[in-house]
Design a protein around this motif. Structure first.
Motif, PDB file in Angstrom:
ATOM      1  N   GLY A 162     -34.405  26.791  30.920  1.00  0.00           N
ATOM      2  CA  GLY A 162     -34.474  25.797  29.859  1.00  0.00           C
ATOM      3  C   GLY A 162     -33.369  25.929  28.830  1.00  0.00           C
ATOM      4  O   GLY A 162     -33.153  25.027  28.032  1.00  0.00           O
ATOM      5  N   GLY A 163     -32.677  27.040  28.832  1.00  0.00           N
ATOM      6  CA  GLY A 163     -31.553  27.233  27.916  1.00  0.00           C
ATOM      7  C   GLY A 163     -30.279  26.620  28.479  1.00  0.00           C
ATOM      8  O   GLY A 163     -30.316  25.854  29.444  1.00  0.00           O
ATOM      9  N   SER A 164     -29.178  26.954  27.865  1.00  0.00           N
ATOM     10  CA  SER A 164     -27.899  26.473  28.376  1.00  0.00           C
ATOM     11  C   SER A 164     -26.884  27.612  28.283  1.00  0.00           C
ATOM     12  O   SER A 164     -27.081  28.582  27.544  1.00  0.00           O
ATOM     13  CB  SER A 164     -27.411  25.251  27.600  1.00  0.00           C
ATOM     14  N   ARG A 165     -25.829  27.471  29.051  1.00  0.00           N
ATOM     15  CA  ARG A 165     -24.772  28.472  29.068  1.00  0.00           C
ATOM     16  C   ARG A 165     -23.438  27.754  28.979  1.00  0.00           C
ATOM     17  O   ARG A 165     -23.247  26.694  29.571  1.00  0.00           O
ATOM     18  CB  ARG A 165     -24.860  29.275  30.365  1.00  0.00           C
ATOM     19  N   ARG A 166     -22.539  28.334  28.228  1.00  0.00           N
ATOM     20  CA  ARG A 166     -21.208  27.757  28.042  1.00  0.00           C
ATOM     21  C   ARG A 166     -20.331  28.149  29.227  1.00  0.00           C
ATOM     22  O   ARG A 166     -20.233  29.322  29.567  1.00  0.00           O
ATOM     23  CB  ARG A 166     -20.632  28.297  26.740  1.00  0.00           C
ATOM     24  N   GLU A 167     -19.720  27.157  29.865  1.00  0.00           N
ATOM     25  CA  GLU A 167     -18.847  27.410  31.010  1.00  0.00           C
ATOM     26  C   GLU A 167     -17.513  26.720  30.816  1.00  0.00           C
ATOM     27  O   GLU A 167     -17.408  25.706  30.124  1.00  0.00           O
ATOM     28  CB  GLU A 167     -19.490  26.912  32.305  1.00  0.00           C
ATOM     29  N   MET A 168     -16.518  27.281  31.483  1.00  0.00           N
ATOM     30  CA  MET A 168     -15.173  26.698  31.456  1.00  0.00           C
ATOM     31  C   MET A 168     -15.044  25.693  32.593  1.00  0.00           C
ATOM     32  O   MET A 168     -15.508  25.946  33.701  1.00  0.00           O
ATOM     33  CB  MET A 168     -14.110  27.778  31.652  1.00  0.00           C
ATOM     34  N   LEU A 169     -14.395  24.584  32.308  1.00  0.00           N
ATOM     35  CA  LEU A 169     -14.089  23.585  33.318  1.00  0.00           C
ATOM     36  C   LEU A 169     -12.569  23.581  33.490  1.00  0.00           C
ATOM     37  O   LEU A 169     -11.845  23.091  32.619  1.00  0.00           O
ATOM     38  CB  LEU A 169     -14.590  22.205  32.868  1.00  0.00           C
ATOM     39  N   PRO A 170     -12.067  24.158  34.594  1.00  0.00           N
ATOM     40  CA  PRO A 170     -10.612  24.211  34.791  1.00  0.00           C
ATOM     41  C   PRO A 170     -10.071  22.883  35.319  1.00  0.00           C
ATOM     42  O   PRO A 170     -10.602  22.319  36.275  1.00  0.00           O
ATOM     43  CB  PRO A 170     -10.435  25.336  35.813  1.00  0.00           C
ATOM     44  N   LEU A 171      -9.024  22.409  34.659  1.00  0.00           N
ATOM     45  CA  LEU A 171      -8.378  21.146  35.031  1.00  0.00           C
ATOM     46  C   LEU A 171      -6.876  21.342  35.153  1.00  0.00           C
ATOM     47  O   LEU A 171      -6.299  22.226  34.521  1.00  0.00           O
ATOM     48  CB  LEU A 171      -8.638  20.087  33.951  1.00  0.00           C
ATOM     49  N   HIS A 172      -6.255  20.486  35.952  1.00  0.00           N
ATOM     50  CA  HIS A 172      -4.802  20.380  35.898  1.00  0.00           C
ATOM     51  C   HIS A 172      -4.453  19.707  34.576  1.00  0.00           C
ATOM     52  O   HIS A 172      -5.288  19.037  33.955  1.00  0.00           O
ATOM     53  CB  HIS A 172      -4.277  19.524  37.063  1.00  0.00           C
ATOM     54  N   LYS A 173      -3.204  19.830  34.148  1.00  0.00           N
ATOM     55  CA  LYS A 173      -2.818  19.228  32.869  1.00  0.00           C
ATOM     56  C   LYS A 173      -2.978  17.708  32.860  1.00  0.00           C
ATOM     57  O   LYS A 173      -3.177  17.120  31.808  1.00  0.00           O
ATOM     58  CB  LYS A 173      -1.380  19.613  32.512  1.00  0.00           C
ATOM     59  N   ASP A 174      -2.932  17.083  34.026  1.00  0.00           N
ATOM     60  CA  ASP A 174      -3.119  15.623  34.093  1.00  0.00           C
ATOM     61  C   ASP A 174      -4.597  15.233  34.149  1.00  0.00           C
ATOM     62  O   ASP A 174      -4.931  14.062  34.263  1.00  0.00           O
ATOM     63  CB  ASP A 174      -2.358  15.039  35.276  1.00  0.00           C
TER      64      ASP A 174
ATOM     65  N   SER B 159     -11.618  37.071  36.709  1.00  0.00           N
ATOM     66  CA  SER B 159     -11.332  35.988  35.779  1.00  0.00           C
ATOM     67  C   SER B 159     -12.048  34.727  36.212  1.00  0.00           C
ATOM     68  O   SER B 159     -12.342  34.559  37.396  1.00  0.00           O
ATOM     69  CB  SER B 159      -9.813  35.770  35.776  1.00  0.00           C
ATOM     70  N   GLY B 160     -12.280  33.826  35.270  1.00  0.00           N
ATOM     71  CA  GLY B 160     -12.835  32.516  35.576  1.00  0.00           C
ATOM     72  C   GLY B 160     -11.771  31.501  35.951  1.00  0.00           C
ATOM     73  O   GLY B 160     -12.080  30.348  36.230  1.00  0.00           O
ATOM     74  N   TYR B 161     -10.509  31.912  35.939  1.00  0.00           N
ATOM     75  CA  TYR B 161      -9.428  31.001  36.321  1.00  0.00           C
ATOM     76  C   TYR B 161      -9.520  30.651  37.803  1.00  0.00           C
ATOM     77  O   TYR B 161      -9.917  31.482  38.621  1.00  0.00           O
ATOM     78  CB  TYR B 161      -8.060  31.658  36.103  1.00  0.00           C
ATOM     79  N   PRO B 162      -9.079  29.446  38.154  1.00  0.00           N
ATOM     80  CA  PRO B 162      -8.947  29.127  39.581  1.00  0.00           C
ATOM     81  C   PRO B 162      -7.694  29.806  40.141  1.00  0.00           C
ATOM     82  O   PRO B 162      -6.805  30.204  39.386  1.00  0.00           O
ATOM     83  CB  PRO B 162      -8.786  27.600  39.576  1.00  0.00           C
TER      84      PRO B 162
ATOM     85  N   ASP C 125       2.721  27.667  30.080  1.00  0.00           N
ATOM     86  CA  ASP C 125       3.546  28.112  31.206  1.00  0.00           C
ATOM     87  C   ASP C 125       2.964  27.738  32.561  1.00  0.00           C
ATOM     88  O   ASP C 125       3.603  27.974  33.587  1.00  0.00           O
ATOM     89  CB  ASP C 125       3.714  29.644  31.158  1.00  0.00           C
ATOM     90  N   ASP C 126       1.757  27.186  32.593  1.00  0.00           N
ATOM     91  CA  ASP C 126       1.061  26.932  33.848  1.00  0.00           C
ATOM     92  C   ASP C 126       0.401  25.557  33.831  1.00  0.00           C
ATOM     93  O   ASP C 126       0.113  25.012  32.769  1.00  0.00           O
ATOM     94  CB  ASP C 126      -0.016  28.005  34.068  1.00  0.00           C
ATOM     95  N   ASP C 127       0.125  25.021  35.031  1.00  0.00           N
ATOM     96  CA  ASP C 127      -0.539  23.728  35.161  1.00  0.00           C
ATOM     97  C   ASP C 127      -2.043  23.930  35.035  1.00  0.00           C
ATOM     98  O   ASP C 127      -2.790  23.847  36.009  1.00  0.00           O
ATOM     99  CB  ASP C 127      -0.191  23.077  36.506  1.00  0.00           C
ATOM    100  N   LEU C 128      -2.480  24.206  33.807  1.00  0.00           N
ATOM    101  CA  LEU C 128      -3.883  24.503  33.584  1.00  0.00           C
ATOM    102  C   LEU C 128      -4.297  24.051  32.190  1.00  0.00           C
ATOM    103  O   LEU C 128      -3.556  24.210  31.220  1.00  0.00           O
ATOM    104  CB  LEU C 128      -4.132  26.016  33.724  1.00  0.00           C
ATOM    105  N   LEU C 129      -5.486  23.500  32.122  1.00  0.00           N
ATOM    106  CA  LEU C 129      -6.157  23.118  30.882  1.00  0.00           C
ATOM    107  C   LEU C 129      -7.617  23.496  31.068  1.00  0.00           C
ATOM    108  O   LEU C 129      -8.212  23.166  32.096  1.00  0.00           O
ATOM    109  CB  LEU C 129      -6.023  21.608  30.650  1.00  0.00           C
ATOM    110  N   LEU C 130      -8.191  24.221  30.120  1.00  0.00           N
ATOM    111  CA  LEU C 130      -9.615  24.564  30.198  1.00  0.00           C
ATOM    112  C   LEU C 130     -10.381  23.814  29.133  1.00  0.00           C
ATOM    113  O   LEU C 130     -10.014  23.832  27.961  1.00  0.00           O
ATOM    114  CB  LEU C 130      -9.830  26.070  29.990  1.00  0.00           C
TER     115      LEU C 130
END
Length: 167
Positions: free
Chosen positions: A151-163, A21-24, A136-141
């Motif tokens: 030269g292209g780009s790729r979509r990535e997830m940025l994991p954050l705490h809810k704050d 998973s990409g989750y922390p 249910d969890d302290d997570l925001l993506l």
């Protein structure tokens, strides 16, 4: 005539299996036995994603979540899964499907509580302004485009705490 498929067709078994998973942490290890094959990118699709997912006993599709801008659809091909939403739980069997509209705030998750592997297709739109919320969890993506060396780009997830603090 050769039996080998060529685009726009392909054999999903020819694609790499993506595990994990990409989750922390501490969330990543909760996914259990989950294997995805990314069909959409392999077929050149850019407006929506398509994955073939194999979920072993004890595995989870994701943490329970909902999206601000993206819609998701799942179609169960084999096995049995428990769909968890704000309304409670229900069992999905092969041939059943579920859809999650963008922005409705109803967290959803699939869990394999059985003794055999379940297989499903997951389809989702892609929106760079999307956020995934986890009630249910302290997570925001948040999603972001990251430049690639070619030269292209790729979509990535940025994991954050809810704050808003990064992991």
């Amino acid at each position: 005539m050769s039996d080998a498929l060529r685009l726009p067709a392909l054999d999903p078994a020819s694609l790499p299996e993506l595990r994990g998973s990409g989750y922390p942490e501490p969330y990543k290890s909760r996914m259990g036995d989950r294997v995805k094959r990314r069909l959409g990118p392999a077929l050149g699709l850019t407006q929506f994603g398509v994955n073939l997912v194999r979920l072993g006993p004890g595995g989870q599709s994701a943490l329970r979540h909902w999206h601000t801008h993206e819609e998701e659809f799942v179609y169960l091909l084999e096995g049995e899964l428990v769909l968890r939403t704000d309304a409670g739980e229900q069992v999905l069997r092969a041939g059943d499907c579920a859809g999650y509209p963008a922005g409705n705030g109803d967290g959803h998750q699939l869990v394999n509580r059985g003794d055999s592997v379940a297989v499903y297709l997951e389809v989702g739109t892609r929106d760079d302004d999307d956020e995934a919320h986890y009630p249910d969890d302290d997570l925001l993506l948040r999603y972001q485009q990251v430049a690639q060396p070619d030269g292209g780009s790729r979509r990535e997830m940025l994991p954050l705490h809810k704050d808003g603090r990064p992991y």
